[in-house]
Write a protein that holds these residues in place. Structure first.
Motif, PDB file in Angstrom:
ATOM      1  N   ASP A 279      47.878 -34.436 -25.085  1.00 24.18           N
ATOM      2  CA  ASP A 279      47.453 -35.747 -24.602  1.00 24.18           C
ATOM      3  C   ASP A 279      48.580 -36.370 -23.788  1.00 24.18           C
ATOM      4  O   ASP A 279      49.714 -36.489 -24.257  1.00 24.18           O
ATOM      5  CB  ASP A 279      47.127 -36.631 -25.804  1.00 24.18           C
TER       6      ASP A 279
ATOM      7  N   CYS B 201      38.984 -34.908 -19.654  1.00 24.07           N
ATOM      8  CA  CYS B 201      39.094 -34.152 -20.888  1.00 24.07           C
ATOM      9  C   CYS B 201      38.476 -32.774 -20.641  1.00 24.07           C
ATOM     10  O   CYS B 201      37.523 -32.648 -19.869  1.00 24.07           O
ATOM     11  CB  CYS B 201      38.372 -34.869 -22.032  1.00 24.07           C
TER      12      CYS B 201
ATOM     13  N   THR C  30      36.954 -28.906 -22.093  1.00 24.22           N
ATOM     14  CA  THR C  30      36.311 -28.229 -23.215  1.00 24.22           C
ATOM     15  C   THR C  30      35.808 -26.867 -22.757  1.00 24.22           C
ATOM     16  O   THR C  30      35.414 -26.690 -21.598  1.00 24.22           O
ATOM     17  CB  THR C  30      35.134 -29.050 -23.772  1.00 24.22           C
TER      18      THR C  30
ATOM     19  N   ASP D 107      41.680 -35.392 -26.846  1.00 25.86           N
ATOM     20  CA  ASP D 107      40.462 -35.710 -27.605  1.00 25.86           C
ATOM     21  C   ASP D 107      39.546 -36.566 -26.753  1.00 25.86           C
ATOM     22  O   ASP D 107      39.998 -37.419 -25.973  1.00 25.86           O
ATOM     23  CB  ASP D 107      40.810 -36.444 -28.908  1.00 25.86           C
ATOM     24  N   PHE D 108      38.243 -36.347 -26.931  1.00 22.22           N
ATOM     25  CA  PHE D 108      37.261 -37.104 -26.155  1.00 22.22           C
ATOM     26  C   PHE D 108      37.020 -38.469 -26.807  1.00 22.22           C
ATOM     27  O   PHE D 108      36.820 -38.564 -28.013  1.00 22.22           O
ATOM     28  CB  PHE D 108      35.941 -36.324 -26.085  1.00 22.22           C
ATOM     29  N   ASN D 109      37.066 -39.530 -25.996  1.00 24.89           N
ATOM     30  CA  ASN D 109      36.748 -40.872 -26.481  1.00 24.89           C
ATOM     31  C   ASN D 109      36.082 -41.658 -25.356  1.00 24.89           C
ATOM     32  O   ASN D 109      35.798 -41.126 -24.284  1.00 24.89           O
ATOM     33  CB  ASN D 109      38.008 -41.591 -26.997  1.00 24.89           C
TER      34      ASN D 109
ATOM     35  N   LEU E 159      34.271 -35.252 -18.148  1.00 25.90           N
ATOM     36  CA  LEU E 159      34.512 -34.090 -18.995  1.00 25.90           C
ATOM     37  C   LEU E 159      34.383 -32.848 -18.121  1.00 25.90           C
ATOM     38  O   LEU E 159      33.356 -32.622 -17.484  1.00 25.90           O
ATOM     39  CB  LEU E 159      33.494 -34.031 -20.138  1.00 25.90           C
TER      40      LEU E 159
ATOM     41  N   ALA F 115      33.889 -29.072 -18.187  1.00 28.00           N
ATOM     42  CA  ALA F 115      33.365 -28.140 -19.184  1.00 28.00           C
ATOM     43  C   ALA F 115      33.231 -26.747 -18.601  1.00 28.00           C
ATOM     44  O   ALA F 115      32.787 -26.570 -17.467  1.00 28.00           O
ATOM     45  CB  ALA F 115      32.012 -28.624 -19.704  1.00 28.00           C
TER      46      ALA F 115
ATOM     47  N   GLU G  69      31.281 -29.957 -29.589  1.00 27.96           N
ATOM     48  CA  GLU G  69      31.181 -31.366 -29.961  1.00 27.96           C
ATOM     49  C   GLU G  69      31.480 -32.280 -28.779  1.00 27.96           C
ATOM     50  O   GLU G  69      30.801 -33.294 -28.577  1.00 27.96           O
ATOM     51  CB  GLU G  69      32.150 -31.651 -31.118  1.00 27.96           C
ATOM     52  N   LYS G  70      32.499 -31.959 -27.985  1.00 24.50           N
ATOM     53  CA  LYS G  70      32.825 -32.796 -26.829  1.00 24.50           C
ATOM     54  C   LYS G  70      31.653 -32.870 -25.851  1.00 24.50           C
ATOM     55  O   LYS G  70      31.357 -33.933 -25.303  1.00 24.50           O
ATOM     56  CB  LYS G  70      34.063 -32.245 -26.118  1.00 24.50           C
TER      57      LYS G  70
ATOM     58  N   VAL H 103      28.921 -35.205 -27.292  1.00 25.85           N
ATOM     59  CA  VAL H 103      29.318 -36.617 -27.219  1.00 25.85           C
ATOM     60  C   VAL H 103      29.248 -37.125 -25.780  1.00 25.85           C
ATOM     61  O   VAL H 103      28.797 -38.238 -25.522  1.00 25.85           O
ATOM     62  CB  VAL H 103      30.736 -36.804 -27.801  1.00 25.85           C
ATOM     63  N   ALA H 104      29.682 -36.291 -24.827  1.00 25.10           N
ATOM     64  CA  ALA H 104      29.619 -36.695 -23.419  1.00 25.10           C
ATOM     65  C   ALA H 104      28.184 -36.916 -22.971  1.00 25.10           C
ATOM     66  O   ALA H 104      27.891 -37.860 -22.224  1.00 25.10           O
ATOM     67  CB  ALA H 104      30.293 -35.639 -22.540  1.00 25.10           C
TER      68      ALA H 104
END
Length: 883
Positions: free
Chosen positions: A18, A151, A153, A178-180, A186, A188, A194-195, A198-199
């Motif tokens: 990060d 982010c 993934t 981490d994704f927030n 994102l 990919a 999971e990321k 969530v996206a």
């Protein structure tokens, strides 16, 4: 410049963790750097450090870069080699190195020494905006990803991930492990994890790795931003990437359509049962049992997952859309438990009988009539609303009734002991009105409100202009009919034979006149917009598929629902007529019902007249868009298009012989346009809609009052389907003959000439329209249609066009012929009375040179003067005889 093929991590200090900690330090340091000079106490405690730019090697040879540094007023020096670095190091300056290539060995040495390195685009961008150089603890080549938080993934190769992270940092981006909610994009490498889920739920754009590479390729472009929609949408992860779909239970047409949509959205298709398939899409209303036992890796989902993924523009979660067979063990268990909890079969049958009896009693007052079979349902065209006798009575039944958003009906109202025929018709009127209001509520809540909602996943499905075109005045119609329904409900609840139903519709007649014409007149445009958007926008097609499958729609399409307002007024008129028949003469509502029926007819008459006016105005707008240079005064509220005729010019007016000419006959004027030789570009409206380029060129807009005679040229071997117009323009002293040959066989020449004469007579206020037609021989006007499309004729037209181009090319003054004549006459008359001035001498010399140039003989123009003289003499004799 840097090589785009490979950019390895320069040192081991490149971190994949990060980077928010470093970014917070950067922000704090930049704030200190900005305000350090404004604090007097700091100046006293420590010496002031000045920023100095060092142009490394090739950067020192860029003139544009040097000018930019001078604009932002920064001192700079040039450095040719790394050996000069130590000599330039000084505690008085904070050195900022500008490097052209971030893969050069010089860049690696500076990066290892923890120097502040930037690229040329950063300096050019700051100079353009008048801003100071940004502070960054990492090398910064450009700012195309500034303020973006990324982010990652699905990446298994560390080398690939390190390369992408380095490029993002070089473009000013920030990396989060981490994704927030602060992550803006994102990146990919797969559609799982999971990321990714969530996206999708947050509506965060999911990008391919190619997005970063392509953005780096455009790093030297000024003002380029990687988050611009047009650029970003090219690299979004499609909904069905890495998915192989198969379809079960669909018709051949539906299956073909869904397979095409799958390929458009990045997926592939295989037959049902193929082991390579990742998803099996099932039509749950048809398929009751799967033909094979699916593997654990295969997702068996309903078709709603397919359309939902396209609408969201991202792969939806499969767990919410899993297909379950009707005879699953869970369902059998619940049925068995239900039977065990039931005391005995006699009690069940008794309760069922009571329930059915209660339902039959409530059905008498229920606003929802039973659904008829499809063969009994009819649909109405938008034709004439006045012809209410053709409206089928079954049109008031709307199939499955959608759930209403309004207050529930009072179904507990006691039924009169003896129901009169008038009460039965009034009840039917209320039931159909309640159904109609429910359908309008379904249109608004299920379609319009979600389309207008802000923050849609994947961006807006439709543009605001398209939404307005589709739904129009539906909310206004819903508001008025909700009030009518409430008034009818109160009347039915408190029923009395003397209650007036006609007063309810008279009360809202003015509102009906305001709200219905805009919708009915533009219904065809609304329908065309839906069809066009459904073809061009897959997300809108998926949106319709999802919502039209819901029970609220009763398996009807949006177009079928939107036609209800077109059908409603004729249905109300039929019911009011039926109500009047069952109303006694002494009842005061008898006359009121007659007035209400007349008011409805007036509303429908107004709709029809307004529709005709609207269609006429649309036709005029189509002419304006089709004809390049069409005068703006053609648009008028009293003007309407009567006929369009395709012709070929047979004379020298209004254009060259053989030119294709289109005549637009309006009720008071005639627009003459020729076919354009070159069609350039397309027209784009302010709303982004494209129109085809104008195919015609404006020649003349002629009032019909200028037409003195209409000549019907007799049919001969050398002359077919020809006619002529004898015109007297206000600026001319003699008549002008316009001759044409009709090329269309759909409209007979005789009908066209009678139509033209009738409108000419109406314009000049004459009753004898046929006296305007004059039959003439083609020889008397030198009119013939022979060899109009021959090779010689086409060559002659090409020679004339070339001669005109040559004349225009050598015309230095570009002065019109009439202006030349007036100038010559004025100069001659002034020369007789006085001596010319110097300016006049200059003008006369230019005119003389032009005249001498025009006097150069041309083989193609030698016989033209004699021809025009002979033709003018013949025309004068013929027109004298006519007048």
């Amino acid at each position: 410049m840097a090589d785009d093929s490979a950019l390895a991590s320069t040192t081991g200090s490149t971190s994949l963790a990060d980077s928010s900690i470093f970014d917070s330090k950067v922000a704090e340091t930049s704030k200190e750097n900005l305000f350090i000079r404004s604090t007097s106490c700091v100046e006293e405690e420590m010496p002031q450090i000045e920023t100095r730019v060092i142009l490394v090697q090739e950067a020192g040879k860029q003139e544009e870069l040097i000018r930019a540094l001078k604009e932002i007023k920064l001192p700079f020096v040039k450095m040719e080699s790394v050996e000069e670095f130590k000599s330039l190091d000084s505690p008085e300056f904070e050195n900022v190195f500008i490097v052209m290539d971030f893969q050069d060995s010089v860049f690696n040495e500076l990066y290892k020494a923890d120097c502040r390195v930037i690229g040329p685009p950063v300096v050019l961008n700051c100079a353009e905006k008048g801003e100071p150089l940004p502070f960054s603890c990492r090398p910064l080549y450009c700012t195309s990803m500034m303020n973006l938080v990324l982010c990652f993934t699905g990446f298994r190769k560390k080398e690939e991930l390190a390369r992408l992270v380095t490029l993002v940092h070089h473009m000013g981006g920030v990396i989060r492990k981490d994704f927030n909610s602060k992550v803006t994009h994102l990146v990919a490498n797969c559609t799982q994890g999971e990321k990714f889920r969530v996206a999708v739920s947050l509506g965060t754009p999911i990008m391919k790795p190619e997005w970063i590479h392509k953005a780096w390729e455009r790093r030297n472009e000024q003002d380029f931003c990687a988050s611009v929609d047009d650029f970003r949408n090219e690299f979004k992860v499609p909904p069905f990437q890495d998915c192989i779909l198969s379809f079960l239970g669909f018709s051949d047409e539906e299956k073909t359509n869904m397979e095409e949509m799958t390929k458009m959205q990045g997926g592939n298709c295989l037959p049902v049962g193929d082991e390579r398939c990742t998803h099996l899409i099932v039509e749950e209303n048809i398929v009751k049992e799967l033909p094979f036992e699916p593997s654990k890796k295969l997702y068996v989902v309903k078709q709603e997952w397919f359309w939902g993924s396209i609408q969201m523009d991202a792969r939806a979660g499969e767990t919410m859309y899993l297909y379950e067979k009707a005879n699953t063990p869970e369902l059998k268990k619940s049925v068995s438990l239900l039977s065990l909890n039931t005391p005995n079969s006699n009690r069940k049958r008794r309760r069922l009988k009571e329930t059915l009896a209660q339902l039959s009693r409530e059905a008498d007052l229920s606003p929802f009539p039973p659904r008829k079979r499809p063969s009994a349902e009819h649909s109405l065209s938008i034709g004439s609303l006045l012809d209410i006798s053709n409206t089928p009575e079954s049109s008031i039944n709307y199939g499955e009734t959608p759930k209403s958003c309004t207050k529930s009906s009072k179904n507990s109202t006691p039924v009169p002991s003896k129901q009169s025929a008038r009460w039965q018709v009034a009840k039917e009127l209320y039931q159909t009105e309640s159904n109609y209001v429910n359908i309008l509520a379904t249109i608004i809540q299920l379609f319009q409100v979600p389309l207008e909602e802000e923050g849609q996943r994947g961006g807006p499905i439709l543009a605001p202009e398209e939404i307005k075109t589709i739904f129009g005045s539906i909310p206004d119609i819903f508001d008025v009919h909700t009030k009518i329904k409430d008034d009818l409900e109160d009347l039915i609840v408190n029923w009395d034979e003397s209650k007036s139903i006609g007063d309810i519709f008279l009360k809202y007649s003015k509102d009906l006149v305001k709200i219905y014409p805009p919708f009915v007149n533009f219904f065809e445009m609304s329908k065309e917009t839906i069809i066009k958007c459904e073809k061009q926008k897959p997300r809108f097609h998926a949106f319709l598929k999802i919502n039209q499958a819901k029970p609220e729609c009763g398996r009807q399409s949006l177009v079928e629902l939107l036609i209800r307002p077109v059908q409603r007024l004729p249905s109300i008129a039929l019911l009011l007529n039926d109500l009047k028949k069952h109303t006694f003469e002494e009842n005061p509502d008898k006359s009121t019902l007659e007035k209400a029926i007349e008011s409805l007819k007036e509303v429908m008459t107004h709709i029809n007249e307004d529709k005709r006016k609207t269609e006429a105005q649309r036709q005029i707008f189509d002419v304006v868009y089709e004809v390049d240079g069409c005068p703006a005064n053609l648009l008028s509220s009293h003007r309407s298009l009567v006929q369009r005729v395709e012709t070929i010019s047979l004379g020298e007016h209004p254009c060259d012989r053989g030119e294709q000419v289109t005549l637009f006959l309006f009720n008071d004027c005639l627009e003459i346009a020729r076919k354009r030789h070159k069609v350039i570009g397309t027209f784009r409206s302010p709303h982004g809609q494209t129109r085809p380029p104008a195919s015609l060129k404006h020649i003349h807009l002629m009032p019909l009052s200028q037409i003195k005679k209409v000549l019907d040229i007799r049919e001969t071997e050398d002359c077919h389907n020809a006619f002529a117009l004898l015109v007297r323009p206000p600026t001319e002293q003699a008549n002008v003959l316009l001759s044409f040959q009709m090329t269309s066989e759909e409209l007979p020449k005789e009908n066209w000439l009678k139509m033209l004469c009738r409108h000419v007579a109406n314009t000049i206020c004459k009753a004898d329209a046929e006296n305007l037609i004059y039959t003439a021989d083609p020889e008397s006007f030198e009119v013939n249609t022979k060899d109009m499309d021959s090779t010689l004729s086409r060559a002659s037209r090409a020679i004339k066009k070339t001669s005109k181009k040559v004349t225009r090319a050598f015309s230095f003054s570009k002065t019109p012929k009439r202006a030349l004549r007036r100038a010559l006459m004025a100069s001659q008359s002034s020369a007789e009375g006085r001596s010319p001035s110097s300016n006049e001498k200059h003008v006369m010399s230019r005119l003389a040179s032009t005249s001498s140039l025009a006097g150069i003989p041309s083989p193609s123009l030698v016989s033209l003067p004699a021809f025009f003289e002979r033709r003018s003499h013949t025309l004068s004799r013929s027109t004298t005889h006519l007048i």
